[in-house]
Scaffold this motif. Structure first.
Motif, short mmCIF file in Angstrom:
data_model
loop_
_atom_site.label_atom_id
_atom_site.label_comp_id
_atom_site.label_asym_id
_atom_site.label_seq_id
_atom_site.Cartn_x
_atom_site.Cartn_y
_atom_site.Cartn_z
N SER A 6 68.99 40.60 58.83
CA SER A 6 68.55 40.06 59.72
C SER A 6 67.50 39.38 59.26
N ILE A 7 66.53 39.37 58.41
CA ILE A 7 65.57 38.98 56.70
C ILE A 7 66.78 38.25 56.38
N PHE A 8 68.42 38.21 55.81
CA PHE A 8 69.24 36.92 55.47
C PHE A 8 69.43 36.30 55.89
N LEU A 9 69.75 35.89 57.34
CA LEU A 9 70.24 35.15 58.41
C LEU A 9 68.80 34.06 58.30
N VAL A 10 67.73 34.75 58.41
CA VAL A 10 65.88 33.87 58.87
C VAL A 10 65.87 32.92 57.81
N VAL A 11 66.26 33.86 56.03
CA VAL A 11 65.88 33.11 55.09
C VAL A 11 66.64 31.78 55.07
N ALA A 108 64.92 42.30 75.97
CA ALA A 108 64.64 43.36 77.93
C ALA A 108 62.98 43.65 77.07
N TYR A 109 63.16 44.28 76.27
CA TYR A 109 61.72 44.77 76.19
C TYR A 109 60.60 44.04 75.48
N GLY A 110 60.95 42.43 75.38
CA GLY A 110 60.11 41.68 74.84
C GLY A 110 60.63 40.85 73.38
N ILE A 111 60.13 39.72 73.35
CA ILE A 111 60.67 39.29 72.32
C ILE A 111 59.74 39.05 70.74
N LYS A 112 60.73 39.27 70.14
CA LYS A 112 59.46 39.72 69.12
C LYS A 112 60.33 38.76 68.10
N ASP A 113 59.19 38.76 66.07
CA ASP A 113 60.21 37.43 65.45
C ASP A 113 61.18 38.53 64.55
N PRO A 114 62.11 37.62 64.24
CA PRO A 114 62.84 38.91 63.85
C PRO A 114 63.62 39.59 62.39
N VAL A 115 61.81 39.01 61.59
CA VAL A 115 60.83 39.68 59.85
C VAL A 115 60.57 41.33 60.55
N TRP A 116 59.08 40.51 61.27
CA TRP A 116 57.66 41.37 61.31
C TRP A 116 58.33 42.58 62.13
N THR A 132 69.03 52.86 74.98
CA THR A 132 68.28 51.78 74.25
C THR A 132 68.56 51.41 72.60
N VAL A 133 68.67 50.87 72.55
CA VAL A 133 68.73 51.51 70.30
C VAL A 133 66.53 50.78 70.00
N PHE A 134 66.47 51.73 68.97
CA PHE A 134 65.82 50.80 68.41
C PHE A 134 65.20 52.03 66.92
N LYS A 135 64.55 51.20 66.03
CA LYS A 135 64.23 51.88 64.52
C LYS A 135 64.12 53.58 64.67
N PHE A 136 64.75 54.49 64.42
CA PHE A 136 64.36 55.85 64.09
C PHE A 136 62.96 55.92 63.71
N PRO A 137 62.36 56.61 64.08
CA PRO A 137 61.00 56.66 63.65
C PRO A 137 60.31 57.22 62.37
N LEU A 138 62.08 58.22 61.67
CA LEU A 138 61.18 58.83 60.83
C LEU A 138 61.89 57.45 59.29
N ASP A 139 62.31 56.68 59.82
CA ASP A 139 63.00 56.22 58.54
C ASP A 139 64.10 55.06 59.80
N GLU A 140 62.65 53.66 60.10
CA GLU A 140 62.66 52.96 60.16
C GLU A 140 63.82 51.73 59.90
N PRO A 270 57.83 55.61 69.82
CA PRO A 270 57.40 54.20 69.52
C PRO A 270 57.69 52.66 70.17
N LYS A 271 56.99 52.80 71.22
CA LYS A 271 57.45 50.98 71.52
C LYS A 271 57.83 50.14 70.90
N GLU A 272 56.71 50.14 70.16
CA GLU A 272 57.44 49.33 68.63
C GLU A 272 58.69 49.08 67.96
N ASN A 273 58.88 50.20 68.39
CA ASN A 273 60.39 50.38 67.62
C ASN A 273 61.40 50.11 67.99
#
Length: 312
Positions: A6-11, A108-116, A132-140, A270-273
């Protein structure tokens, strides 16, 4: 890995866009001036070869102009609309199999910026039963996919392979869908079969689990020992197989209940994940190359067309 891509695409999008913009504002007008001067001193129209010699376009500018529209479209689609994922394990069987390729609805759960991944626009909240797909809380750095079972404030019990939910109800609310407020609701299970899937030599029981808004199939190994000693976090006033879902968090479980590392073991999501909701299987491959096969294990041996479609 998905985060790095995602970071590569944005850059790449920003870099090619800035080169295109700089050329449009600074260098292209200068090239056009040289072409206009040359055209004014010639009685015949200049052909493309002559123009290319008079005002050559640098290769980096030509490349940036050609890839920017395509890369920008891919970045927008992948970051804010849909993102493809491959299912790498059997923790969501029978709903999702190893070799399924799915689309995840990013908004579906909100629009987020792709980097942060900070929330830009609130759109909706996960519902019980969402895959649901999410960032693993113990290793994002790792993406996980599970089913949302508990919402903020819910009390969840998973005991003797049976799920109970005590919903978090508003004052005066008597019922949430089929869940009665103030009670531990035993989630209905209906046997589908016990000979379709196996774990080693042990047959798995396929059951339909009826959550308030969605019915879905799960797998249970009736011979497996429940690893209650591995369940965590144990909260004050609760047993090891009981959880109170914190604010802005969710309780997630795999459909392959005896073969899933989920909220029972590592806690809440967490919701942010949250990354998005899995909505569609767009391709599904078999990978059945045995040890005697000449083909490597990552080469598909067949296509499971019957699995294509919406995810329940």
């Amino acid at each position: 890995m998905a985060g790095y891509f995602s970071i590569f695409l944005v850059v790449l999008t920003i870099g090619s866009g800035l080169i295109w913009l700089l050329d449009h504002l600074v260098y292209a007008p200068k090239r056009n001036e040289r072409i206009a001067l040359a055209q004014g001193s010639s009685e015949l129209p200049l052909d493309e070869d002559v123009i290319a010699q008079i005002a050559p376009e640098p290769a980096i500018i030509e490349g940036a102009k050609s890839i920017f529209p395509m890369i920008a479209a891919i970045t927008i689609f992948r970051s804010f609309i849909f993102e493809p994922f491959q299912i790498p394990s059997g923790s969501m069987m029978p709903t999702l199999l190893d070799g399924d390729f799915i689309l995840v609805q990013k908004y579906a759960y909100g629009i987020k910026d792709p980097v942060w991944r900070s929330q830009l626009v609130d759109v909706g909240e996960p519902q019980r039963g969402d895959v649901t797909v999410f960032k693993f809380p113990l290793d994002e750095r790792i993406d996980f996919i599970k089913r949302i079972i508990g919402l903020p404030g819910d009390r969840i019990v998973y005991r003797n392979r049976q799920l109970y939910i005590k919903p978090n109800c508003a004052e005066g609310e008597q019922q949430q869908g089929t869940l009665v407020c103030g009670e531990y609701n035993k989630i209905k299970l209906d046997i589908v079969n016990n000979d379709e899937y196996k774990q080693g030599s042990m047959p798995l029981v396929r059951l339909t689990e009826s959550l308030p808004d969605v019915s879905h199939d799960i797998l249970i190994n009736p011979q497996a020992v429940e690893p209650v000693e591995r369940y965590r976090p144990q909260q004050p006033g609760t047993r090891k197989d009981e959880w109170i879902v914190p604010k802005d968090s969710y309780f997630a479980m795999g459909d392959n209940r005896n073969n899933s590392q989920d909220s029972r073991m590592w806690g809440f999501v967490p919701k942010e994940n949250l990354v998005g909701k899995a909505v569609f299987i767009w391709m599904s491959f078999d990978f059945e190359n045995g040890p005697d096969s000449l083909l490597p294990g990552w080469v598909p041996t067949g296509v499971r067309f019957g699995r294509l479609g919406n995810i329940q």
